[in-house]
Scaffold this active site. Structure first.
Site, PDB file in Angstrom:
ATOM      1  N   TYR A  14      76.055  61.734  75.188  1.00  0.00           N
ATOM      2  CA  TYR A  14      76.890  62.092  76.344  1.00  0.00           C
ATOM      3  C   TYR A  14      76.118  61.987  77.656  1.00  0.00           C
ATOM      4  O   TYR A  14      76.140  62.907  78.477  1.00  0.00           O
ATOM      5  CB  TYR A  14      77.447  63.518  76.177  1.00  0.00           C
ATOM      6  CG  TYR A  14      78.093  63.733  74.837  1.00  0.00           C
ATOM      7  CD1 TYR A  14      79.326  63.156  74.540  1.00  0.00           C
ATOM      8  CD2 TYR A  14      77.463  64.474  73.841  1.00  0.00           C
ATOM      9  CE1 TYR A  14      79.913  63.312  73.291  1.00  0.00           C
ATOM     10  CE2 TYR A  14      78.042  64.630  72.588  1.00  0.00           C
ATOM     11  CZ  TYR A  14      79.257  64.047  72.326  1.00  0.00           C
ATOM     12  OH  TYR A  14      79.826  64.196  71.095  1.00  0.00           O
ATOM     13  N   TYR A 142      87.465  70.192  68.197  1.00  0.00           N
ATOM     14  CA  TYR A 142      86.545  69.050  68.248  1.00  0.00           C
ATOM     15  C   TYR A 142      86.258  68.604  66.815  1.00  0.00           C
ATOM     16  O   TYR A 142      85.911  69.429  65.959  1.00  0.00           O
ATOM     17  CB  TYR A 142      85.221  69.417  68.948  1.00  0.00           C
ATOM     18  CG  TYR A 142      84.251  68.262  68.906  1.00  0.00           C
ATOM     19  CD1 TYR A 142      84.362  67.215  69.816  1.00  0.00           C
ATOM     20  CD2 TYR A 142      83.279  68.171  67.918  1.00  0.00           C
ATOM     21  CE1 TYR A 142      83.519  66.114  69.749  1.00  0.00           C
ATOM     22  CE2 TYR A 142      82.432  67.071  67.840  1.00  0.00           C
ATOM     23  CZ  TYR A 142      82.561  66.052  68.763  1.00  0.00           C
ATOM     24  OH  TYR A 142      81.727  64.962  68.679  1.00  0.00           O
ATOM     25  N   ASP A 243      87.738  71.583  58.913  1.00  0.00           N
ATOM     26  CA  ASP A 243      86.510  70.924  59.336  1.00  0.00           C
ATOM     27  C   ASP A 243      85.421  71.996  59.476  1.00  0.00           C
ATOM     28  O   ASP A 243      85.389  72.739  60.440  1.00  0.00           O
ATOM     29  CB  ASP A 243      86.767  70.197  60.661  1.00  0.00           C
ATOM     30  CG  ASP A 243      85.510  69.526  61.218  1.00  0.00           C
ATOM     31  OD1 ASP A 243      84.411  69.758  60.674  1.00  0.00           O
ATOM     32  OD2 ASP A 243      85.639  68.786  62.208  1.00  0.00           O
ATOM     33  N   LYS A 272      76.201  68.319  59.129  1.00  0.00           N
ATOM     34  CA  LYS A 272      75.168  69.064  59.856  1.00  0.00           C
ATOM     35  C   LYS A 272      74.161  69.790  58.963  1.00  0.00           C
ATOM     36  O   LYS A 272      73.168  69.221  58.572  1.00  0.00           O
ATOM     37  CB  LYS A 272      75.833  70.039  60.828  1.00  0.00           C
ATOM     38  CG  LYS A 272      76.538  69.341  61.986  1.00  0.00           C
ATOM     39  CD  LYS A 272      77.061  70.353  62.959  1.00  0.00           C
ATOM     40  CE  LYS A 272      77.808  69.751  64.139  1.00  0.00           C
ATOM     41  NZ  LYS A 272      76.938  69.126  65.133  1.00  0.00           N
TER      42      LYS A 272
HETATM   43  N1  PMP Z   1      83.371  68.227  63.468  1.00  0.00           N
HETATM   44  C1  PMP Z   1      82.803  69.285  64.052  1.00  0.00           C
HETATM   45  C2  PMP Z   1      83.460  70.623  63.952  1.00  0.00           C
HETATM   46  C3  PMP Z   1      81.596  69.142  64.741  1.00  0.00           C
HETATM   47  O1  PMP Z   1      81.029  70.210  65.342  1.00  0.00           O
HETATM   48  C4  PMP Z   1      80.978  67.857  64.786  1.00  0.00           C
HETATM   49  C5  PMP Z   1      79.668  67.624  65.519  1.00  0.00           C
HETATM   50  N2  PMP Z   1      79.451  68.340  66.670  1.00  0.00           N
HETATM   51  C6  PMP Z   1      81.609  66.788  64.156  1.00  0.00           C
HETATM   52  C7  PMP Z   1      82.806  67.014  63.504  1.00  0.00           C
HETATM   53  C8  PMP Z   1      81.025  65.404  64.191  1.00  0.00           C
HETATM   54  O2  PMP Z   1      79.890  65.327  63.426  1.00  0.00           O
HETATM   55  P1  PMP Z   1      78.779  64.196  63.689  1.00  0.00           P
HETATM   56  O3  PMP Z   1      78.223  64.457  65.045  1.00  0.00           O
HETATM   57  O4  PMP Z   1      77.793  64.375  62.581  1.00  0.00           O
HETATM   58  O5  PMP Z   1      79.483  62.881  63.617  1.00  0.00           O
END
Ligand code: PMP
Length: 423
Positions: A14, A142, A243, A272
């Site tokens: 970003y 997100y 998610d 993560k």
């Molecule tokens: N979903 C959520 C809830 C996230 O916090 C993130 C990453 N910040 C993602 C999806 C995307 O994961 P990545 O950055 O490993 O592609």
């Protein structure tokens, strides 16, 4: 390090390449400390974006990587399999909410969200309901930066207008307002309920981050709200995609945020912290019903298969990370981090310029009234020996669970001092 080259040639997350914000050269990391090239060291308050649960340079994780490397770093997963993947998937089936029996291993969080969305669409296609192809997402949500995931992110903060015409059009319900720990009112769920009732014929699934909306606002919401969403999904034949890429593995105080509401989604995404922050790996788990539905369909298979699917190194270190987590008193540790965050960030509640202070599990958030100058706040924190990465109005921390009480005290004291001074 050649920072000149970095500034001119390398994209950072970003960031602008015309006017790049500062980046700090790191030479190593150990425990909860990040060591800079100039000799300073910083207490890590970010767990490298929710991932490094156990801190850095962890002997158990290093050992798992080395041992696996001596066997094989990678083989294709098409037509081949291996023990690290089998052991990991067994663990995931065992520890995730009941019923999530089928595991798809993916390369990153965003890709696992793509996989989850594709599972939902392919499922309804196979049921002879191809019109059920829209998603219902939450504002302030997100889910990642790839196009499928991005289409489910908050339309404003996700800048959907930049990609108008290229993004799938989905439906959005207001973000939940009922705080964590409180029963959800009919009013709070009302708009989402209306959207479900009116659109269930075209909706494949609801997609949400359970309990903690992360990057889209660091908001904590009612487990009762989540339970009610699940009940609506069941009543109107929608799938629920949870998610847990950010919340998985204890961050919110339960092993998975869905556990706060004692619900099982139809599809769950993880990433993560899955490898304890060492390698990129993610997973999309689904129920038997979804897997069988997909495979009875026209394609007969699930149409996805990344080159590095099930990477043995990543699976081996994920196994070691989960073992390390589950053999530690992680829940006690997360609880004590929450208590400490609440107590030590409390002085900011009355500070000028501060809109809200909140903590849940090992997540502490200070929401300012105005967007903060990230570079300035970051520099001031670094001077106090702390690493955070604020964004927008949010200055927040999710430290490794292994952080010592004194280090967390230094971290929160630095937040209090820097934000107090800024105001
Ligand atoms: N979903 C959520 C809830 C996230 O916090 C993130 C990453 N910040 C993602 C999806 C995307 O994961 P990545 O950055 O490993 O592609």
């Amino acid at each position: 390090m050649d920072l000149e080259f970095d500034r001119n040639h390398i994209w950072h997350p970003y960031a602008s390449l015309l006017n790049p914000p500062p980046v700090y050269p790191v030479v190593r990391a150990e425990g909860v400390r990040i060591f800079l090239e100039d000799g300073r060291d910083l207490i890590d308050g970010m767990s490298s974006w929710w991932s490094a649960l156990h801190g850095y340079n962890v002997p158990e994780l290093n050992h798992a990587l080395r041992a696996q490397m001596e066997q094989m770093s990678h083989v294709m997963f098409g037509g081949l399999t291996h023990q690290p993947a089998i052991a990991l998937c067994k663990k995931l089936v065992e520890i995730t909410p009941p019923g999530l029996n089928r595991v798809f291993l993916a390369d990153s969080g965003s890709v696992s969200v793509e996989v989850a969305i594709k599972m939902a669409l392919q499922f309804w296609h196979a049921q002879g309901k191809p019109n059920k192809n829209k998603l219902l997402a939450l504002r302030n949500g997100y889910h990642g930066d790839t196009f499928g995931a991005m289409a489910t992110c908050d339309p404003v903060t996700g800048m959907h207008h930049l990609f108008a015409g290229q993004l799938s059009q989905h439906l959005f319900a207001p973000a939940p307002r009922t705080p964590f720990g409180q029963p959800c009112s009919d009013e709070d769920i009302g708009e989402l309920e209306k959207l479900v009732v009116q659109n269930h014929n075209i909706l494949a699934a609801v997609i949400l981050e359970p309990i903690v909306q992360g990057t889209g606002g660091m908001r904590f919401y009612s487990a009762d709200y989540l339970r009610r969403v699940k009940a609506l999904c069941d009543a109107y034949d929608l799938l629920l995609i949870a998610d847990e890429i950010a919340t998985g593995f204890g961050r919110s105080g339960q092993l998975f945020a869905c556990d706060h509401a004692a619900i099982s989604p139809d599809i769950l995404t993880l990433g993560k912290a899955l490898t304890g922050g060492t390698l990129t790996l993610a997973a999309a788990l689904c129920s038997d019903r979804i897997a069988e539905g997909i495979c009875h369909g026209e394609a007969g298979v699930f149409m996805h298969g990344p080159t590095f699917m099930g990477n043995p190194l990543a699976c081996a270190v994920a196994n070691a990370s989960i073992d390390l987590l589950l053999s530690s008193p992680w829940q006690q540790k997360v609880e004590s981090i929450e208590t400490q965050l609440k107590a030590q960030l409390a002085p900011l509640e009355k500070a000028e310029g501060v809109a809200d202070v909140r903590a849940l599990g090992a997540i502490g958030v200070v929401e300012m009234r105005e967007p903060v100058n990230m570079a300035r706040v970051q520099e001031a924190l670094i001077e106090r020996g702390v690493w955070l990465r604020p964004f927008g109005k949010l200055v927040y921390t999710m430290p490794p669970y292994t952080i010592a009480e004194a280090d967390l005290t230094q971290l929160t004291a630095s937040m209090v001092a820097v934000l107090g001074e800024m105001a």
